[in-house]
Design a protein around this motif. Sequence first.
Motif, PDB file in Angstrom:
ATOM      1  N   ARG A 324      -1.778   6.689   0.967  1.00 31.39           N
ATOM      2  CA  ARG A 324      -2.068   5.701  -0.309  1.00 31.39           C
ATOM      3  C   ARG A 324      -2.320   5.905  -1.907  1.00 31.39           C
ATOM      4  NH1 ARG A 324      -0.413   0.831   1.433  1.00 31.39           N
ATOM      5  NH2 ARG A 324      -1.696   1.590   3.557  1.00 31.39           N
ATOM      6  N   THR A 325      -3.790   6.484  -1.433  1.00 29.85           N
ATOM      7  CA  THR A 325      -3.863   7.213  -2.936  1.00 29.85           C
ATOM      8  C   THR A 325      -2.665   7.951  -3.423  1.00 29.85           C
ATOM      9  OG1 THR A 325      -6.157   6.815  -2.610  1.00 29.85           O
ATOM     10  CG2 THR A 325      -5.531   8.283  -4.648  1.00 29.85           C
ATOM     11  N   ILE A 326      -2.331   8.497  -3.052  1.00 33.57           N
ATOM     12  CA  ILE A 326      -1.134   9.649  -3.544  1.00 33.57           C
ATOM     13  C   ILE A 326      -0.196   9.105  -4.117  1.00 33.57           C
ATOM     14  CG2 ILE A 326       0.472  11.724  -3.101  1.00 33.57           C
ATOM     15  CD1 ILE A 326      -1.831  12.960  -1.063  1.00 33.57           C
ATOM     16  N   ALA A 327       0.669   8.220  -3.615  1.00 38.73           N
ATOM     17  CA  ALA A 327       2.043   7.025  -3.245  1.00 38.73           C
ATOM     18  C   ALA A 327       1.311   6.457  -4.554  1.00 38.73           C
ATOM     19  CB  ALA A 327       1.881   6.456  -2.383  1.00 38.73           C
ATOM     20  N   LEU A 328       0.454   5.900  -4.619  1.00 37.18           N
ATOM     21  CA  LEU A 328       0.381   5.095  -6.155  1.00 37.18           C
ATOM     22  C   LEU A 328      -0.047   6.386  -7.362  1.00 37.18           C
ATOM     23  CD1 LEU A 328      -1.807   2.651  -7.862  1.00 37.18           C
ATOM     24  CD2 LEU A 328      -3.932   3.164  -6.720  1.00 37.18           C
ATOM     25  N   ALA A 329      -0.930   7.259  -7.409  1.00 35.75           N
ATOM     26  CA  ALA A 329      -0.978   7.993  -8.305  1.00 35.75           C
ATOM     27  C   ALA A 329       0.179   8.500  -8.769  1.00 35.75           C
ATOM     28  CB  ALA A 329      -1.523   9.293  -7.870  1.00 35.75           C
ATOM     29  N   LEU A 330       1.816   8.066  -7.785  1.00 39.50           N
ATOM     30  CA  LEU A 330       2.775   8.813  -8.404  1.00 39.50           C
ATOM     31  C   LEU A 330       3.766   8.320  -9.214  1.00 39.50           C
ATOM     32  CD1 LEU A 330       5.212  11.528  -7.399  1.00 39.50           C
ATOM     33  CD2 LEU A 330       5.888   9.932  -5.735  1.00 39.50           C
ATOM     34  N   LYS A 331       3.378   7.002  -8.682  1.00 39.21           N
ATOM     35  CA  LYS A 331       4.103   6.010  -8.858  1.00 39.21           C
ATOM     36  C   LYS A 331       3.622   5.595 -10.638  1.00 39.21           C
ATOM     37  CE  LYS A 331       7.333   4.765  -6.377  1.00 39.21           C
ATOM     38  NZ  LYS A 331       7.330   3.497  -6.203  1.00 39.21           N
ATOM     39  N   LEU A 332       2.156   5.936 -10.591  1.00 39.56           N
ATOM     40  CA  LEU A 332       1.432   5.510 -12.172  1.00 39.56           C
ATOM     41  C   LEU A 332       1.371   7.114 -12.622  1.00 39.56           C
ATOM     42  CD1 LEU A 332      -1.684   4.635 -11.328  1.00 39.56           C
ATOM     43  CD2 LEU A 332      -0.578   3.051 -11.950  1.00 39.56           C
ATOM     44  N   ALA A 333       2.523   8.152 -12.246  1.00 48.41           N
ATOM     45  CA  ALA A 333       3.178   8.801 -12.969  1.00 48.41           C
ATOM     46  C   ALA A 333       4.425   8.939 -13.527  1.00 48.41           C
ATOM     47  CB  ALA A 333       2.332  10.587 -12.359  1.00 48.41           C
ATOM     48  N   GLU A 334       4.885   8.086 -12.825  1.00 55.86           N
ATOM     49  CA  GLU A 334       6.094   7.925 -12.810  1.00 55.86           C
ATOM     50  C   GLU A 334       6.502   6.576 -14.522  1.00 55.86           C
ATOM     51  OE1 GLU A 334      10.179   5.528 -10.613  1.00 55.86           O
ATOM     52  OE2 GLU A 334       8.703   5.739  -9.490  1.00 55.86           O
ATOM     53  N   VAL A 335       5.350   6.237 -14.613  1.00 48.46           N
ATOM     54  CA  VAL A 335       5.590   4.954 -15.676  1.00 48.46           C
ATOM     55  C   VAL A 335       5.398   6.173 -16.787  1.00 48.46           C
ATOM     56  CG1 VAL A 335       3.953   3.137 -16.648  1.00 48.46           C
ATOM     57  CG2 VAL A 335       4.094   2.741 -14.667  1.00 48.46           C
ATOM     58  N   THR A 336       4.672   6.969 -17.058  1.00 45.98           N
ATOM     59  CA  THR A 336       4.008   8.303 -17.914  1.00 45.98           C
ATOM     60  C   THR A 336       5.530   8.746 -18.394  1.00 45.98           C
ATOM     61  OG1 THR A 336       2.078   8.020 -17.429  1.00 45.98           O
ATOM     62  CG2 THR A 336       2.899   9.545 -19.025  1.00 45.98           C
ATOM     63  N   LEU A 337       5.962   9.213 -16.795  1.00 45.65           N
ATOM     64  CA  LEU A 337       7.284   9.833 -17.363  1.00 45.65           C
ATOM     65  C   LEU A 337       8.413   8.808 -18.544  1.00 45.65           C
ATOM     66  CD1 LEU A 337       9.708  12.809 -16.910  1.00 45.65           C
ATOM     67  CD2 LEU A 337       9.518  11.273 -14.308  1.00 45.65           C
ATOM     68  N   ASP A 352       2.107  -6.776  -4.198  1.00 40.63           N
ATOM     69  CA  ASP A 352       0.962  -7.157  -2.748  1.00 40.63           C
ATOM     70  C   ASP A 352       0.476  -5.826  -2.926  1.00 40.63           C
ATOM     71  OD1 ASP A 352      -0.565  -8.799  -1.784  1.00 40.63           O
ATOM     72  OD2 ASP A 352       0.149  -9.151   0.000  1.00 40.63           O
ATOM     73  N   VAL A 353      -0.229  -5.204  -3.499  1.00 40.22           N
ATOM     74  CA  VAL A 353      -0.483  -3.668  -3.496  1.00 40.22           C
ATOM     75  C   VAL A 353      -2.160  -3.734  -3.189  1.00 40.22           C
ATOM     76  CG1 VAL A 353       1.794  -2.050  -3.672  1.00 40.22           C
ATOM     77  CG2 VAL A 353      -0.304  -3.064  -5.557  1.00 40.22           C
ATOM     78  N   ILE A 354      -2.343  -5.012  -4.588  1.00 45.87           N
ATOM     79  CA  ILE A 354      -3.463  -4.993  -4.465  1.00 45.87           C
ATOM     80  C   ILE A 354      -3.952  -4.301  -3.301  1.00 45.87           C
ATOM     81  CG2 ILE A 354      -5.292  -6.309  -5.772  1.00 45.87           C
ATOM     82  CD1 ILE A 354      -3.724  -4.567  -8.005  1.00 45.87           C
ATOM     83  N   SER A 355      -3.976  -5.470  -2.706  1.00 41.79           N
ATOM     84  CA  SER A 355      -5.113  -6.208  -0.836  1.00 41.79           C
ATOM     85  C   SER A 355      -5.039  -4.955  -0.216  1.00 41.79           C
ATOM     86  CB  SER A 355      -4.260  -7.362  -0.593  1.00 41.79           C
ATOM     87  OG  SER A 355      -3.396  -7.151  -0.490  1.00 41.79           O
ATOM     88  N   GLU A 356      -4.665  -3.559  -1.062  1.00 43.15           N
ATOM     89  CA  GLU A 356      -4.215  -2.327   0.187  1.00 43.15           C
ATOM     90  C   GLU A 356      -5.049  -1.589  -0.555  1.00 43.15           C
ATOM     91  OE1 GLU A 356      -2.553  -1.917   3.218  1.00 43.15           O
ATOM     92  OE2 GLU A 356      -1.674  -3.882   2.742  1.00 43.15           O
ATOM     93  N   LEU A 357      -5.969  -2.446  -1.559  1.00 36.28           N
ATOM     94  CA  LEU A 357      -7.131  -0.864  -2.330  1.00 36.28           C
ATOM     95  C   LEU A 357      -8.835  -1.056  -2.289  1.00 36.28           C
ATOM     96  CD1 LEU A 357      -4.511  -0.539  -5.519  1.00 36.28           C
ATOM     97  CD2 LEU A 357      -3.990   0.833  -3.676  1.00 36.28           C
ATOM     98  N   ASP A 358      -9.478  -0.005  -2.840  1.00 39.37           N
ATOM     99  CA  ASP A 358      -9.986  -0.567  -2.610  1.00 39.37           C
ATOM    100  C   ASP A 358     -11.423  -1.555  -3.556  1.00 39.37           C
ATOM    101  OD1 ASP A 358     -11.117   1.858  -4.608  1.00 39.37           O
ATOM    102  OD2 ASP A 358     -11.152   2.820  -2.441  1.00 39.37           O
ATOM    103  N   GLN A 359     -11.628  -1.639  -4.516  1.00 39.21           N
ATOM    104  CA  GLN A 359     -12.403  -1.967  -5.180  1.00 39.21           C
ATOM    105  C   GLN A 359     -11.727  -0.913  -6.530  1.00 39.21           C
ATOM    106  OE1 GLN A 359     -16.565  -3.789  -5.508  1.00 39.21           O
ATOM    107  NE2 GLN A 359     -16.080  -5.059  -7.620  1.00 39.21           N
ATOM    108  N   GLY A 360     -12.608   0.215  -6.380  1.00 37.71           N
ATOM    109  CA  GLY A 360     -12.453   0.754  -7.773  1.00 37.71           C
ATOM    110  C   GLY A 360     -10.878   1.279  -7.878  1.00 37.71           C
ATOM    111  N   ARG A 361      -9.909   1.826  -7.132  1.00 44.02           N
ATOM    112  CA  ARG A 361      -8.491   1.871  -7.104  1.00 44.02           C
ATOM    113  C   ARG A 361      -8.179   0.378  -7.901  1.00 44.02           C
ATOM    114  NH1 ARG A 361     -10.586   5.287  -3.473  1.00 44.02           N
ATOM    115  NH2 ARG A 361      -9.248   7.684  -3.027  1.00 44.02           N
ATOM    116  N   ARG A 362      -8.307  -0.635  -7.129  1.00 43.10           N
ATOM    117  CA  ARG A 362      -8.100  -1.675  -7.568  1.00 43.10           C
ATOM    118  C   ARG A 362      -8.165  -1.747  -9.340  1.00 43.10           C
ATOM    119  NH1 ARG A 362     -10.557  -6.293  -4.875  1.00 43.10           N
ATOM    120  NH2 ARG A 362      -9.269  -5.358  -3.200  1.00 43.10           N
ATOM    121  N   ARG A 363      -9.378  -1.682  -9.543  1.00 41.56           N
ATOM    122  CA  ARG A 363      -9.990  -1.462 -10.905  1.00 41.56           C
ATOM    123  C   ARG A 363      -8.906  -0.906 -12.145  1.00 41.56           C
ATOM    124  NH1 ARG A 363     -14.554  -0.292 -11.166  1.00 41.56           N
ATOM    125  NH2 ARG A 363     -15.353  -1.687  -9.542  1.00 41.56           N
ATOM    126  N   PHE A 364      -8.668   0.907 -11.469  1.00 40.83           N
ATOM    127  CA  PHE A 364      -7.758   1.547 -12.208  1.00 40.83           C
ATOM    128  C   PHE A 364      -6.836   1.634 -12.574  1.00 40.83           C
ATOM    129  CE2 PHE A 364      -5.815   5.326 -12.544  1.00 40.83           C
ATOM    130  CZ  PHE A 364      -6.268   6.386 -13.666  1.00 40.83           C
TER     131      PHE A 364
END
Length: 409
Positions: A324-337, A352-364
Amino acid sequence: MYLKHLTLINFRNYTRLELDLPARIHVLQGENAQGKTNLLESIYYLSTTWSPITSSDRQLINWAVDQEPIPHADIRIVFVREEKERTIEVTLVKERQVGGDPAQMSFRRRIRLDGVPRRPLDVVGQLKVVLFLPQDIALVDGPPVGRRHYLNVTLCQIDSVYCRSLSRYNRVITQRNALLRRIREGQASISELDYWDEQISKLGAYVLSRRLWAVRELGGEVEAIQRSLTGGQENLLLRYESTLERQQEPVDKGLPLRSDAENAAQGEGEDLPHLEAAFLQAYRAVRSEEVARGVTIVGPHRDDLRFLVNGIDMTVFGSRGQQRTIALALKLAEVTLMYRQSGEMPILLLDDVISELDQGRRRFLLEEVSKAQQVFITTTDLAYYGREFLDKALLWRVSAGAIVPIASP
């Protein structure tokens, strides 16, 4: 780049919706099955001409209008790009066949850009979006076809030549496969493959070169994002695996067929004549096998993208949390690209992706998406978001296909 107005008529569970949308963060709150995801789907559909939910456009038409003489759905957006207003409109129509079975319906789709009829390829990329879905974990743990589709959609939004080349490549694959089967059945000469080998090699070389470029660009961003998301504990490497690589015995060993850290400094594009020659050699090498199987076994349509964390393949050995963290990182990288290539931030759609994340990843994630000009986030519970974030957003309640503004909590 931002949406200014959205119109939905008979789309999914929306009978009629007219919504003005300023360039802000929009948080759409509601229970499940009320229309939150449908709204994001409509925006994504107008941007890419593909639904992220279904492969059949027929399912996008509200079932309640099936008994009307001409069941149809209209989806329209007004958006601002480079300070100019543009429009995209799609009409989906079911029609009963004249003189045929009354129960059988034909289907047609009409697409207009700024009021002018256009092909889907002319519309893709006019409005750039990045979509986050809970099922994006399938990008990591799912089959290769999903990863290829992800690269195709990303590249089509930033490279119209890629989109046209990919469309032609897919048509050639279909024609070449049909020829392979005819040869196997003794109905065609094997020499007829020469023409199609040249066509598929030229198109495949461009598709492969752009994918390698995109994976290197994404890889440079995703590595830093993954470290931030994991407190520096995980090093993520994207690796593009080409079927051409398996045929490198007869091909120049120096050809960069992987897009990983070892090749990251080799530039933005591959040597197209070199790749084309490599494909031609590969097709000659596997000709007998392809005829026996009746399918094309080498080419971008069979390639894959792998995710290595600290050297371990996450598709095979990753935990659900890592994937799940990898998929999130990939999408954020797509934004920059997309921003780097177009000079404009894409519109962000978070389902509704926020509910799937812990507090630290949610904040990031919320810190990152707040940098965008316009964001749409769906949720069942506003409590997932802090007061500071909600104060910056417009809040909407979604219920039974209706959307109304709500006051900040």
